[in-house]
Design an enzyme around this catalytic site. Structure first.
Site, PDB file in Angstrom:
ATOM      1  CD1 TRP A 156      -0.135  -1.446   3.174  1.00  8.75           C
ATOM      2  CD2 TRP A 156       0.607   0.665   3.259  1.00  8.75           C
ATOM      3  NE1 TRP A 156       0.658  -1.335   4.281  1.00  8.75           N
ATOM      4  CE2 TRP A 156       1.122  -0.051   4.364  1.00  8.75           C
ATOM      5  CE3 TRP A 156       0.948   2.002   3.118  1.00  8.75           C
ATOM      6  CZ2 TRP A 156       1.953   0.527   5.315  1.00  8.75           C
ATOM      7  CZ3 TRP A 156       1.796   2.589   4.053  1.00  8.75           C
ATOM      8  CH2 TRP A 156       2.271   1.855   5.133  1.00  8.75           C
ATOM      9  CG  ASN A 157       5.103   1.285   0.795  1.00  7.81           C
ATOM     10  OD1 ASN A 157       4.786   0.481  -0.071  1.00  7.81           O
ATOM     11  ND2 ASN A 157       6.352   1.430   1.223  1.00  7.81           N
ATOM     12  CE  LYS A 180      -2.975  -9.268  -2.454  1.00 11.31           C
ATOM     13  NZ  LYS A 180      -3.522  -7.971  -1.840  1.00 11.31           N
ATOM     14  N   PRO A 181      -3.147  -5.808  -5.822  1.00  7.14           N
ATOM     15  CG  PRO A 181      -4.652  -4.034  -6.170  1.00  7.14           C
ATOM     16  CD  PRO A 181      -4.334  -5.436  -6.617  1.00  7.14           C
ATOM     17  CB  ALA A 182      -2.109  -3.064  -0.486  1.00 11.75           C
ATOM     18  N   GLY A 233       6.678  -6.390  -0.260  1.00  7.45           N
ATOM     19  CA  GLY A 233       5.959  -6.290   1.006  1.00  7.45           C
ATOM     20  C   GLY A 233       6.847  -6.707   2.141  1.00  7.45           C
ATOM     21  CB  SER A 234       6.077  -7.649   5.604  1.00  4.60           C
ATOM     22  OG  SER A 234       5.211  -8.753   5.360  1.00  4.60           O
ATOM     23  CD  GLU A 255      12.922  -5.318  -4.736  1.00  4.51           C
ATOM     24  OE1 GLU A 255      13.603  -5.428  -5.765  1.00  4.51           O
ATOM     25  OE2 GLU A 255      13.356  -4.808  -3.690  1.00  4.51           O
ATOM     26  CG  LEU A 256      11.151  -9.677   0.919  1.00  4.06           C
ATOM     27  CD1 LEU A 256      11.712 -10.957   1.504  1.00  4.06           C
ATOM     28  CD2 LEU A 256       9.658  -9.786   0.666  1.00  4.06           C
ATOM     29  CB  CYS A 289      11.028  -0.750   1.725  1.00  2.00           C
ATOM     30  SG  CYS A 289      11.417  -0.108   0.094  1.00  2.00           S
ATOM     31  CD  GLU A 386      10.314  -2.117   7.357  1.00  2.00           C
ATOM     32  OE1 GLU A 386       9.615  -3.128   7.451  1.00  2.00           O
ATOM     33  OE2 GLU A 386      10.725  -1.688   6.259  1.00  2.00           O
TER      34      GLU A 386
HETATM   35  N1  LIG Z   1      11.648  -3.786  -0.740  1.00  6.91           N
HETATM   36  C1  LIG Z   1      10.731  -3.005  -1.271  1.00  6.91           C
HETATM   37  O1  LIG Z   1      10.823  -2.537  -2.425  1.00  6.91           O
HETATM   38  C2  LIG Z   1       9.515  -2.660  -0.462  1.00  6.91           C
HETATM   39  C3  LIG Z   1       8.651  -1.681  -0.945  1.00  6.91           C
HETATM   40  C4  LIG Z   1       7.510  -1.363  -0.193  1.00  6.91           C
HETATM   41  C5  LIG Z   1       7.235  -2.007   1.016  1.00  6.91           C
HETATM   42  N2  LIG Z   1       8.112  -2.954   1.457  1.00  6.91           N
HETATM   43  C6  LIG Z   1       7.874  -3.600   2.750  1.00  6.91           C
HETATM   44  O2  LIG Z   1       6.475  -3.936   2.912  1.00  6.91           O
HETATM   45  C7  LIG Z   1       6.092  -3.785   4.264  1.00  6.91           C
HETATM   46  C8  LIG Z   1       4.925  -2.833   4.367  1.00  6.91           C
HETATM   47  O3  LIG Z   1       3.961  -3.104   3.387  1.00  6.91           O
HETATM   48  P1  LIG Z   1       2.686  -3.969   3.760  1.00  6.91           P
HETATM   49  O4  LIG Z   1       2.250  -3.699   5.160  1.00  6.91           O
HETATM   50  O5  LIG Z   1       1.696  -3.794   2.673  1.00  6.91           O
HETATM   51  O6  LIG Z   1       3.292  -5.448   3.677  1.00  6.91           O
HETATM   52  P2  LIG Z   1       2.492  -6.809   3.729  1.00  6.91           P
HETATM   53  O7  LIG Z   1       3.510  -7.841   3.499  1.00  6.91           O
HETATM   54  O8  LIG Z   1       1.608  -6.904   4.921  1.00  6.91           O
HETATM   55  O9  LIG Z   1       1.496  -6.757   2.460  1.00  6.91           O
HETATM   56  C9  LIG Z   1       2.013  -6.632   1.168  1.00  6.91           C
HETATM   57  C10 LIG Z   1       1.022  -7.279   0.206  1.00  6.91           C
HETATM   58  O10 LIG Z   1       0.935  -8.648   0.513  1.00  6.91           O
HETATM   59  C11 LIG Z   1      -0.429  -9.028   0.674  1.00  6.91           C
HETATM   60  N3  LIG Z   1      -0.465 -10.133   1.606  1.00  6.91           N
HETATM   61  C12 LIG Z   1      -0.448 -10.106   2.963  1.00  6.91           C
HETATM   62  N4  LIG Z   1      -0.447 -11.358   3.469  1.00  6.91           N
HETATM   63  C13 LIG Z   1      -0.477 -12.214   2.393  1.00  6.91           C
HETATM   64  C14 LIG Z   1      -0.492 -13.624   2.235  1.00  6.91           C
HETATM   65  N5  LIG Z   1      -0.496 -14.445   3.295  1.00  6.91           N
HETATM   66  N6  LIG Z   1      -0.514 -14.142   0.979  1.00  6.91           N
HETATM   67  C15 LIG Z   1      -0.528 -13.323  -0.106  1.00  6.91           C
HETATM   68  N7  LIG Z   1      -0.509 -11.981  -0.019  1.00  6.91           N
HETATM   69  C16 LIG Z   1      -0.481 -11.435   1.219  1.00  6.91           C
HETATM   70  C17 LIG Z   1      -1.115  -7.776   1.139  1.00  6.91           C
HETATM   71  O11 LIG Z   1      -2.494  -7.857   0.857  1.00  6.91           O
HETATM   72  C18 LIG Z   1      -0.407  -6.733   0.292  1.00  6.91           C
HETATM   73  O12 LIG Z   1      -0.976  -6.697  -0.991  1.00  6.91           O
HETATM   74  C19 LIG Z   1       7.302  -3.247   4.992  1.00  6.91           C
HETATM   75  O13 LIG Z   1       8.007  -4.301   5.601  1.00  6.91           O
HETATM   76  C20 LIG Z   1       8.140  -2.644   3.878  1.00  6.91           C
HETATM   77  O14 LIG Z   1       9.515  -2.596   4.210  1.00  6.91           O
HETATM   78  C21 LIG Z   1       9.243  -3.292   0.747  1.00  6.91           C
HETATM   79  O1  LIG Z   2       9.016   1.449  -0.097  1.00  2.00           O
HETATM   80  C1  LIG Z   2       9.963   1.423  -0.893  1.00  2.00           C
HETATM   81  C2  LIG Z   2       9.687   1.658  -2.342  1.00  2.00           C
HETATM   82  O2  LIG Z   2      10.560   0.905  -3.111  1.00  2.00           O
HETATM   83  C3  LIG Z   2       9.583   3.117  -2.638  1.00  2.00           C
HETATM   84  S1  LIG Z   2      10.958   3.837  -3.420  1.00  2.00           S
HETATM   85  O3  LIG Z   2      11.291   2.975  -4.583  1.00  2.00           O
HETATM   86  O4  LIG Z   2      12.074   3.931  -2.469  1.00  2.00           O
HETATM   87  O5  LIG Z   2      10.520   5.183  -3.858  1.00  2.00           O
END
Ligand SMILES: NC(=O)c1ccc[n+]([C@@H]2O[C@H](COP(=O)([O-])OP(=O)(O)OC[C@H]3O[C@@H](n4cnc5c(N)ncnc54)[C@H](O)[C@@H]3O)[C@@H](O)[C@H]2O)c1
Ligand SMILES: O=C[C@H](O)CS(=O)(=O)O
Length: 483
Positions: A156-157, A180-182, A233-234, A255-256, A289, A386
């Site tokens: 979502w971010n 699948k978006p958030a 995501g996470s 990308e975590l 992230c 984090e």
């Molecule tokens: N490395 C990167 O480029 C990057 C970029 C943005 C965010 N992040 C990380 O993402 C985290 C924050 O974003 P968030 O809260 O949306 O993360 P999240 O992992 O909770 O959710 C990310 C996505 O995964 C989906 N999801 C959640 N549980 C799932 C499951 N069991 N199976 C399939 N899909 C599932 C969510 O609906 C969402 O679309 C932070 O840890 C951040 O560091 C990393």
């Molecule tokens: O949350 C991290 C994303 O990758 C955003 S950015 O690429 O750093 O702008």
């Protein structure tokens, strides 16, 4: 929501070229994090709709891969142009559902489009090899081919850029993709699909569905037609998806999570370091992230940096991102606010000293005061977790060796930053930091031209740059005999 083109705001998913509801009609409400007001209802889909989207992608794949890279690039270029032409509407949609200030949303739309533009061109440069044959009657040829049907799950971010950072290379390489978006930020994804359709992306090549994340994700992971999964995501969810993909040996991009160290050495330009720390820490209210998560300041400049930094933090304007001059929007939801509160309480309970902020903003909802805590130590949760919010913990250190050891003492390895004007120190520290990306004398490193990604438990693969298309290609060796 006031839009120049209201047709960009869709409340349905996009599957196989059609806008549709969930099979059983289930929906979920989406709210504006700044006001708590509902923005609308979106479909709550599950495995059955996901299978349909995957089957549609598979049906569309032959024709899409048969197009030349140049033909695909023309469609991507049109999509890029439409995104930029509708940037203001896309930014309003993004701020309304995610909360970031309008200026940041505008920036993200430009950033999101840049991946489409970049990979439109990269797709035309995917080449193979002819290698010196060890046999006189055979030739050794290597070709590069699209990996196949892809699936993507995004956070979502950054509701637009995290999608185009995947869809751009996938389509350019000749792959169809299901996204699948958030569930918190679906509207930006739907608007991108509206414009992709207008740009001429054929039905089935790009689908967007919202709903039960676990059910949709499980189908994406288990379905053998999906040859590649890209997740942002996470780290916790990344682990689940990695395990779920094992039975079908999918190509994975992850990308975590991050836990970026931001180091200020005693030879740093302190004003520049303050500017960089503000940019890195408080962008998207700390919800990126690659945000500075731990700030390490060398002993000799600790007090001077802290004073300058707090003065700059106090200039941040908290408010509804749709209003003028706002630089800090709300956090995305209540659990995000609670995590920041927990990290602050833990730090203060272990000897931390509050310099500014420290509590929920008087505006209520997800708004939080930009916060700085001094005298932070490794015994605190902020040292290893984090925060993902507007909290800047200031650690003190004495030597280069000490701070590199502290910076690397985490399972994460996404981004790191440091400020120094000593060329020897710059090279030694940049090479010693265990991260995928390093910002030297800058707090902003993200661009489509550079490989974005982490090491250790921050992920696998790279997005953006000429490296980013590799994750959507497979290599084929052809031994041409009978000559
Ligand atoms: N490395 C990167 O480029 C990057 C970029 C943005 C965010 N992040 C990380 O993402 C985290 C924050 O974003 P968030 O809260 O949306 O993360 P999240 O992992 O909770 O959710 C990310 C996505 O995964 C989906 N999801 C959640 N549980 C799932 C499951 N069991 N199976 C399939 N899909 C599932 C969510 O609906 C969402 O679309 C932070 O840890 C951040 O560091 C990393
Ligand atoms: O949350 C991290 C994303 O990758 C955003 S950015 O690429 O750093 O702008």
């Amino acid at each position: 929501m006031k839009l120049n083109d209201p047709s960009l705001l869709r409340h349905q998913c996009f599957i196989d070229g059609a806008w549709c509801d969930a099979d059983g009609g289930a929906t979920v409400e989406v709210r504006n994090p700044a006001t708590g007001q509902p923005l609308g209802q979106v479909p709550h889909m599950g495995a059955a709709e996901t299978r349909r989207a995957i089957d549609a992608a598979n049906a569309a794949w032959p024709a899409w891969r048969k197009k030349s890279a140049k033909e695909r690039a023309a469609i991507l270029r049109k999509w890029n142009d439409l995104i930029l032409q509708n940037a203001e509407d896309l930014a309003v949609i993004m701020t309304s559902e995610q909360g970031k200030p309008l200026a940041e949303s505008r920036g993200e739309i430009t950033y999101a489009a840049s991946f489409i533009e970049w990979f439109a061109e990269e797709g035309k440069r995917v080449a193979g090899d002819t290698l010196p044959s060890p046999w006189p009657d055979r030739r050794v040829v290597v070709t590069r081919e699209p990996v196949g049907v892809c699936a993507a799950i995004t956070p979502w971010n950054f509701p637009a850029a995290m999608i185009t950072r995947k869809v751009g290379p996938a389509l350019a390489a000749g792959c169809p993709i299901v996204v699948k978006p958030a569930e918190l930020t679906p509207y930006s994804a739907f608007a991108l699909a509206v414009l992709a359709e207008r740009a001429g992306v054929p039905r089935g090549v790009f689908s967007v569905l919202t709903g039960d994340a676990q059910a949709i994700g499980a189908e994406m992971c288990a379905n053998p037609t999906v040859r590649k999964l890209s997740f942002t995501g996470s780290t916790a969810v990344g682990r689940i998806l990695m395990q779920q993909c094992a039975p079908t040996i999918k190509k994975l991009s992850l990308e975590l999570g991050g836990n970026a160290p931001f180091i200020v050495f005693d030879d740093a330009d302190l004003d520049a370091a303050v500017d960089g720390a503000i940019a890195s820490k408080y962008r998207n209210s700390g919800q990126t992230c690659v945000c500075a998560n731990r700030l390490y300041v060398q002993d000799g400049v600790y007090d001077a940096f802290a004073e300058k930094f707090v003065a700059a933090v106090r200039k941040l304007q908290v408010g509804n991102g749709l209003e003028a001059n706002i630089t800090q929007g709300p956090l995305i939801e209540e659990k995000a606010v609670k995590k920041v509160e927990e990290h602050i309480a833990d730090a203060l309970a272990h000897g931390g000293r509050l310099l500014t902020g420290g509590k929920r903003h008087m505006l209520g909802h997800g708004f939080f005061e930009p916060t700085v805590i001094a005298d932070v130590s490794t015994s605190m949760r902020v040292a290893s977790e984090e925060t993902f919010g507007p909290l800047a913990p200031l650690f003190r250190f004495k030597t280069d060796e000490e701070v590199v050891q502290l910076a690397n003492a985490t399972e994460f390895g996404l981004a790191a930053y440091f400020y120094s004007r000593d060329i020897g120190r710059v090279w030694r520290v940049a090479e010693a930091l265990e991260t995928g990306m390093v910002g030297v004398n800058t707090g902003l490193i993200s661009t489509e031209v550079a490989p974005f990604g982490g090491v250790k438990q921050s992920g696998l693969g790279r997005e953006g740059s000429s490296y980013g298309i590799e994750d959507y290609l497979v290599m084929k060796y052809i031994c041409m005999g009978g000559l």
